[in-house]
Write a protein that holds these residues in place. Structure first.
Motif, short mmCIF file in Angstrom:
data_model
loop_
_atom_site.label_atom_id
_atom_site.label_comp_id
_atom_site.label_asym_id
_atom_site.label_seq_id
_atom_site.Cartn_x
_atom_site.Cartn_y
_atom_site.Cartn_z
N THR A 39 32.16 70.00 52.85
CA THR A 39 32.14 70.44 54.24
C THR A 39 32.48 69.29 55.18
O THR A 39 33.25 69.47 56.12
N ALA A 40 31.92 68.12 54.93
CA ALA A 40 32.20 66.95 55.76
C ALA A 40 33.68 66.57 55.67
O ALA A 40 34.31 66.23 56.69
N LEU A 41 34.25 66.62 54.49
CA LEU A 41 35.66 66.29 54.31
C LEU A 41 36.55 67.30 55.02
O LEU A 41 37.53 66.93 55.67
N GLU A 42 36.20 68.57 54.93
CA GLU A 42 36.98 69.60 55.61
C GLU A 42 36.93 69.41 57.13
O GLU A 42 37.94 69.53 57.81
N ARG A 43 35.76 69.08 57.66
CA ARG A 43 35.63 68.86 59.10
C ARG A 43 36.46 67.65 59.52
O ARG A 43 37.16 67.67 60.53
N ARG A 44 36.41 66.58 58.75
CA ARG A 44 37.19 65.36 59.02
C ARG A 44 38.69 65.70 59.04
O ARG A 44 39.42 65.26 59.92
N THR A 45 39.14 66.50 58.09
CA THR A 45 40.54 66.89 58.00
C THR A 45 40.96 67.72 59.21
O THR A 45 42.03 67.52 59.78
N ARG A 46 40.09 68.66 59.62
CA ARG A 46 40.41 69.49 60.80
C ARG A 46 40.48 68.65 62.06
O ARG A 46 41.36 68.85 62.90
N ILE A 47 39.56 67.70 62.21
CA ILE A 47 39.58 66.83 63.40
C ILE A 47 40.85 65.98 63.40
O ILE A 47 41.53 65.88 64.42
N ARG A 48 41.17 65.37 62.27
CA ARG A 48 42.38 64.54 62.17
C ARG A 48 43.63 65.34 62.56
O ARG A 48 44.46 64.86 63.33
N ALA A 49 43.76 66.55 62.05
CA ALA A 49 44.94 67.37 62.35
C ALA A 49 45.04 67.66 63.84
O ALA A 49 46.14 67.62 64.41
N ARG A 50 43.92 67.93 64.47
CA ARG A 50 43.94 68.25 65.90
C ARG A 50 44.24 67.02 66.76
O ARG A 50 44.93 67.13 67.76
N LEU A 52 46.09 64.50 65.78
CA LEU A 52 47.52 64.27 65.58
C LEU A 52 48.38 65.28 66.33
O LEU A 52 49.52 64.98 66.70
N ALA A 53 47.82 66.47 66.59
CA ALA A 53 48.53 67.49 67.37
C ALA A 53 48.46 67.21 68.87
O ALA A 53 49.09 67.90 69.66
N GLY A 54 47.65 66.20 69.24
CA GLY A 54 47.57 65.82 70.64
C GLY A 54 46.37 66.34 71.40
O GLY A 54 46.29 66.17 72.62
N MET A 55 45.44 66.96 70.72
CA MET A 55 44.26 67.48 71.41
C MET A 55 43.30 66.35 71.77
O MET A 55 43.19 65.37 71.05
N CYS A 56 42.59 66.50 72.89
CA CYS A 56 41.60 65.51 73.28
C CYS A 56 40.28 65.79 72.57
O CYS A 56 40.05 66.89 72.05
N ASP A 57 39.41 64.79 72.55
CA ASP A 57 38.12 64.91 71.86
C ASP A 57 37.30 66.09 72.35
O ASP A 57 36.71 66.83 71.55
N ALA A 58 37.26 66.29 73.66
CA ALA A 58 36.44 67.38 74.22
C ALA A 58 36.93 68.75 73.76
O ALA A 58 36.13 69.62 73.41
N ASP A 59 38.25 68.95 73.74
CA ASP A 59 38.78 70.24 73.30
C ASP A 59 38.55 70.46 71.81
O ASP A 59 38.25 71.58 71.38
N ILE A 60 38.68 69.40 71.02
CA ILE A 60 38.42 69.51 69.59
C ILE A 60 36.95 69.85 69.36
O ILE A 60 36.63 70.74 68.56
N ALA A 61 36.07 69.15 70.05
CA ALA A 61 34.63 69.40 69.90
C ALA A 61 34.28 70.84 70.25
O ALA A 61 33.52 71.50 69.53
N LYS A 62 34.86 71.34 71.32
CA LYS A 62 34.59 72.73 71.73
C LYS A 62 35.11 73.70 70.67
O LYS A 62 34.41 74.65 70.30
N GLU A 63 36.31 73.47 70.18
CA GLU A 63 36.91 74.37 69.19
C GLU A 63 36.15 74.38 67.86
O GLU A 63 36.01 75.41 67.22
N LEU A 64 35.63 73.20 67.46
CA LEU A 64 34.94 73.09 66.17
C LEU A 64 33.42 73.16 66.30
O LEU A 64 32.71 72.95 65.32
#
Length: 91
Positions: A39-50, A52-64
């Protein structure tokens, strides 16, 4: 299914001690630990992808559904720079 693994004796003792303390089998402890790591690895992978796609930390945090601090810590550990809001990259 039965799987055989080689573990460090310290890990075996830790797993056995926890299993006895919690009244469950060592196999249940191993499954729990593997699930947590996956689960931790999957979350790390999802954050990294976002990131790299240009999302800011706040938007990533809200989405995940996590905190900005958690996203920032993972992003920094991956050596990635912070993105400004609304600066999504197009590929």
């Amino acid at each position: 299914m039965k799987i055989t693994v080689d573990l460090d004796p310290r890990d075996i003792w830790r797993i056995q001690e926890r299993a006895e303390r919690e009244g469950i089998t060592p196999g249940q402890i191993l499954r729990d630990e593997l699930t947590t790591k996956r689960t931790a690895l999957e979350r790390r992978t999802r954050i990294r992808a976002r990131v790299l796609a240009g999302m800011c930390d706040a938007d990533i945090a809200k989405e995940l559904d996590t905190t900005n601090q958690h996203v920032a810590a993972i992003r920094r550990s991956e050596g990635l720079p912070a993105n400004r809001r609304n600066q999504r990259r197009t590929a």
